[in-house]
Design a protein around this motif. Structure first.
Motif, PDB file in Angstrom:
ATOM      1  N   THR A 259       5.104 -21.737   0.557  1.00 48.06           N
ATOM      2  CA  THR A 259       4.959 -20.999   1.812  1.00 48.06           C
ATOM      3  C   THR A 259       6.235 -21.064   2.642  1.00 48.06           C
ATOM      4  OG1 THR A 259       2.568 -21.432   1.844  1.00 48.06           O
ATOM      5  CG2 THR A 259       3.591 -20.805   3.930  1.00 48.06           C
TER       6      THR A 259
ATOM      7  N   LYS B  59      -1.877 -17.842   8.355  1.00 41.55           N
ATOM      8  CA  LYS B  59      -2.937 -17.370   7.470  1.00 41.55           C
ATOM      9  C   LYS B  59      -2.822 -18.008   6.087  1.00 41.55           C
ATOM     10  CE  LYS B  59      -3.642 -12.893   9.736  1.00 41.55           C
ATOM     11  NZ  LYS B  59      -3.534 -11.409   9.606  1.00 41.55           N
ATOM     12  N   ARG B  60      -1.598 -18.111   5.603  1.00 37.93           N
ATOM     13  CA  ARG B  60      -1.399 -18.689   4.269  1.00 37.93           C
ATOM     14  C   ARG B  60      -1.754 -20.175   4.249  1.00 37.93           C
ATOM     15  NH1 ARG B  60       1.546 -16.748  -0.226  1.00 37.93           N
ATOM     16  NH2 ARG B  60       2.232 -18.430  -1.637  1.00 37.93           N
TER      17      ARG B  60
ATOM     18  N   ARG C 236      -5.400 -20.955   3.928  1.00 36.19           N
ATOM     19  CA  ARG C 236      -6.001 -20.719   2.608  1.00 36.19           C
ATOM     20  C   ARG C 236      -5.671 -21.819   1.604  1.00 36.19           C
ATOM     21  NH1 ARG C 236      -4.193 -15.258   3.560  1.00 36.19           N
ATOM     22  NH2 ARG C 236      -2.452 -15.613   2.118  1.00 36.19           N
TER      23      ARG C 236
ATOM     24  N   ASP D  82       2.015 -25.923  -2.755  1.00 34.67           N
ATOM     25  CA  ASP D  82       1.657 -24.666  -2.084  1.00 34.67           C
ATOM     26  C   ASP D  82       2.332 -24.553  -0.722  1.00 34.67           C
ATOM     27  OD1 ASP D  82       0.137 -23.855  -4.191  1.00 34.67           O
ATOM     28  OD2 ASP D  82      -1.807 -24.262  -3.268  1.00 34.67           O
TER      29      ASP D  82
ATOM     30  N   LEU E 239       7.565 -13.941   5.348  1.00 34.05           N
ATOM     31  CA  LEU E 239       6.439 -14.352   6.183  1.00 34.05           C
ATOM     32  C   LEU E 239       6.916 -14.626   7.598  1.00 34.05           C
ATOM     33  CD1 LEU E 239       4.683 -16.955   3.814  1.00 34.05           C
ATOM     34  CD2 LEU E 239       4.098 -14.549   4.083  1.00 34.05           C
TER      35      LEU E 239
ATOM     36  N   ALA F 117       1.750 -14.851   9.507  1.00 38.63           N
ATOM     37  CA  ALA F 117       1.478 -14.861   8.068  1.00 38.63           C
ATOM     38  C   ALA F 117       1.482 -16.287   7.518  1.00 38.63           C
ATOM     39  CB  ALA F 117       2.521 -14.008   7.343  1.00 38.63           C
TER      40      ALA F 117
END
Length: 259
Positions: free
Chosen positions: A92, A108-109, A112, A88, A101, A105
């Protein structure tokens, strides 16, 4: 020519870079991957260069933007191998490189991204089946298969319970090996199955630290010798703890099985 970053912007990006490196290191990524992904993120977000220094339990990052340096350090306690986190984070970084991004951003990613854990009962069942399959491949009959499944599945459950309470990993491996060997030695003592020693040999295979050994060799082959030696030492100590647990259990019941 990259955009000139203000000091607060460079500081925020530096924190993102070291967080990415920290999380990759915590969840089992090899050192080359930790270094490359962190550097790529920094450059994608506008830094001129990123330098990393890795150790077994921490990392130091220095970022450079138009002659202005920021250095930050962070500890990296082990969180267990989790490839979902690693993949992940890589996704990103790729999105940031493609321009989809910005720093906010990415923040924030990253917030998560959570480790994926299989249900404990599923892990117990699959570990039991895998160890039992090894005993079957080695020539064991149905009784050996069944006893290996019970011993290894029970040992895995014990390992989960101890690890959940955050005990020292060496103690976790030693106790798990002892419990598993005590259970598997029943077949040898009672003479159950065609090759009862296979139960003792196969049920503890779940404790082989294969992934740490692979990472250790990979690190040393790719130039991260210090990290490779540290990981090799850790894996060797886990193997030693497992061996002590096995030998301790065999001494208790005087059943030496496959030794």
């Amino acid at each position: 020519m990259t955009k000139r970053l203000t000091e607060p912007e460079q500081r925020a990006i530096s924190r993102l870079v070291i967080e990415v490196g920290q999380r990759l290191l915590q969840h089992g990524a090899e050192s080359k991957l930790v270094s490359d992904v962190s550097i790529r993120l920094g450059r994608a977000l506008g830094l001129d260069s990123v330098e990393l220094s890795l150790s077994a339990s921490s990392l130091v990052v220095t970022t450079l933007s138009h002659g202005h340096c920021i250095t930050t350090a962070r500890r990296s306690p082990d969180r267990g191998i989790n490839m979902k986190v690693v993949t992940d984070i890589q996704r990103t970084v790729i999105l940031a490189e493609k321009g989809f991004l910005d720093a906010l951003a990415v923040r924030k990613r990253l917030s998560r991204i959570k480790p994926f854990r299989y249900p404990p009962w599923l892990v117990v069942g699959m570990i039991g089946l895998s160890c039992a399959a090894f005993s079957r491949l080695a020539g064991g009959d149905a009784v050996v298969f069944a006893l290996t499944f019970v011993a290894s599945a029970t040992g895995m459950r014990v390992r989960q319970l101890i690890a959940h309470r955050h005990f020292n990993p060496f103690l976790t491996f030693a106790v798990t090996a002892m419990v598993t060997t005590l259970l598997s030695s029943t077949g040898t003592i009672m003479g159950w199955g065609n090759e009862p020693f296979l139960i003792m040999a196969s049920s503890v295979l779940m404790l082989v630290p294969g992934y740490p050994f692979i990472n250790a060799v990979s690190d040393m082959m790719k130039g991260f010798v210090d990290m490779g030696i540290a990981r090799w030492t850790m894996a060797s100590l886990l193997t030693l703890a497992t061996a002590l647990g096995i030998v301790g259990a065999m001494n208790l019941v005087d059943a030496w099985g496959w030794l």
